[in-house]
Design an enzyme around this catalytic site. Sequence first.
Site, PDB file in Angstrom:
ATOM      1  N   CYS A   1      10.736   9.411  -4.152  1.00 30.33           N
ATOM      2  CA  CYS A   1      10.525   9.033  -2.750  1.00 30.33           C
ATOM      3  C   CYS A   1      11.680   8.142  -2.292  1.00 30.33           C
ATOM      4  O   CYS A   1      12.504   7.701  -3.093  1.00 30.33           O
ATOM      5  CB  CYS A   1       9.187   8.314  -2.589  1.00 30.33           C
ATOM      6  SG  CYS A   1       9.140   6.645  -3.290  1.00 30.33           S
TER       7      CYS A   1
ATOM      8  N   CYS B   1       4.865   4.125  -8.138  1.00 35.84           N
ATOM      9  CA  CYS B   1       5.502   5.404  -8.467  1.00 35.84           C
ATOM     10  C   CYS B   1       5.962   5.412  -9.917  1.00 35.84           C
ATOM     11  O   CYS B   1       6.252   4.367 -10.499  1.00 35.84           O
ATOM     12  CB  CYS B   1       6.707   5.644  -7.563  1.00 35.84           C
ATOM     13  SG  CYS B   1       6.303   5.853  -5.820  1.00 35.84           S
TER      14      CYS B   1
ATOM     15  N   ASN C   1      -4.386   3.154  -6.738  1.00 34.77           N
ATOM     16  CA  ASN C   1      -5.534   2.251  -6.685  1.00 34.77           C
ATOM     17  C   ASN C   1      -6.347   2.530  -5.430  1.00 34.77           C
ATOM     18  O   ASN C   1      -5.945   3.332  -4.582  1.00 34.77           O
ATOM     19  CB  ASN C   1      -5.099   0.784  -6.801  1.00 34.77           C
ATOM     20  CG  ASN C   1      -4.277   0.323  -5.634  1.00 34.77           C
ATOM     21  OD1 ASN C   1      -4.710   0.416  -4.487  1.00 34.77           O
ATOM     22  ND2 ASN C   1      -3.090  -0.189  -5.903  1.00 34.77           N
TER      23      ASN C   1
ATOM     24  N   TYR D   1      -5.322   2.951  -1.596  1.00 34.76           N
ATOM     25  CA  TYR D   1      -4.378   4.061  -1.486  1.00 34.76           C
ATOM     26  C   TYR D   1      -3.704   4.037  -0.124  1.00 34.76           C
ATOM     27  O   TYR D   1      -4.382   3.852   0.873  1.00 34.76           O
ATOM     28  CB  TYR D   1      -5.155   5.375  -1.697  1.00 34.76           C
ATOM     29  CG  TYR D   1      -4.296   6.614  -1.711  1.00 34.76           C
ATOM     30  CD1 TYR D   1      -3.537   6.927  -2.823  1.00 34.76           C
ATOM     31  CD2 TYR D   1      -4.244   7.461  -0.610  1.00 34.76           C
ATOM     32  CE1 TYR D   1      -2.758   8.057  -2.856  1.00 34.76           C
ATOM     33  CE2 TYR D   1      -3.461   8.598  -0.630  1.00 34.76           C
ATOM     34  CZ  TYR D   1      -2.717   8.889  -1.753  1.00 34.76           C
ATOM     35  OH  TYR D   1      -1.936  10.006  -1.777  1.00 34.76           O
TER      36      TYR D   1
ATOM     37  N   CYS E   1      11.837   4.764  -4.092  1.00 32.79           N
ATOM     38  CA  CYS E   1      12.319   4.864  -5.485  1.00 32.79           C
ATOM     39  C   CYS E   1      13.804   5.199  -5.533  1.00 32.79           C
ATOM     40  O   CYS E   1      14.507   4.749  -6.433  1.00 32.79           O
ATOM     41  CB  CYS E   1      11.500   5.891  -6.255  1.00 32.79           C
ATOM     42  SG  CYS E   1       9.869   5.235  -6.702  1.00 32.79           S
TER      43      CYS E   1
ATOM     44  N   GLU F   1       8.806   6.425 -11.154  1.00 34.16           N
ATOM     45  CA  GLU F   1      10.175   5.933 -11.300  1.00 34.16           C
ATOM     46  C   GLU F   1      10.212   4.413 -11.320  1.00 34.16           C
ATOM     47  O   GLU F   1      10.946   3.812 -12.115  1.00 34.16           O
ATOM     48  CB  GLU F   1      11.058   6.456 -10.169  1.00 34.16           C
ATOM     49  CG  GLU F   1      11.133   7.968 -10.087  1.00 34.16           C
ATOM     50  CD  GLU F   1      10.057   8.593  -9.202  1.00 34.16           C
ATOM     51  OE1 GLU F   1      10.314   9.671  -8.670  1.00 34.16           O
ATOM     52  OE2 GLU F   1       8.962   8.010  -9.049  1.00 34.16           O
TER      53      GLU F   1
END
Length: 142
Positions: free
Chosen positions: A94, A61, A53, A56, A97, A63
């Site tokens: 990441c 993510c 969005n 930023y 996640c 996942e």
Amino acid sequence: MSAIVLPESIRTALWKTALDAQLRAYAPYSHFLVGAAVLDEHGCIHAGCNVENAAYPEGLCAEAGALSTMVLAGSRAVKAVLVVGEGPGLVTPCGGCRQKLREFALPNTPILIADRQMVRASFTLAQLLPESFGPEHLKNDK
């Protein structure tokens, strides 16, 4: 601890699902499209894609999106994950996640890393997030 071995048919289904999700990603700022597929305890596969969005990097993510669809469907256990992303290096989950996956997955859960051509690597969750903190640490047995 070795990873759970997945049948080739499951690996292929996860890869195709993640590829389809990657094509639907919304990444107008980074132009880095990621798709993810999560296999649950019932044998169902749930997809997610990254969604950026204007604030930023406050996006979602792939996942995390896949986990959200899994939970919405009533599942609570991750049996395998496949992440698709393009780049010279491996596109692994990441840190955030990895912790989100830890909430629903066991240390030996396979995490497959792919690009649009093939699965490039396979890790266990424990390899990606060693000595992790999880739900069992919060159990109060008193």
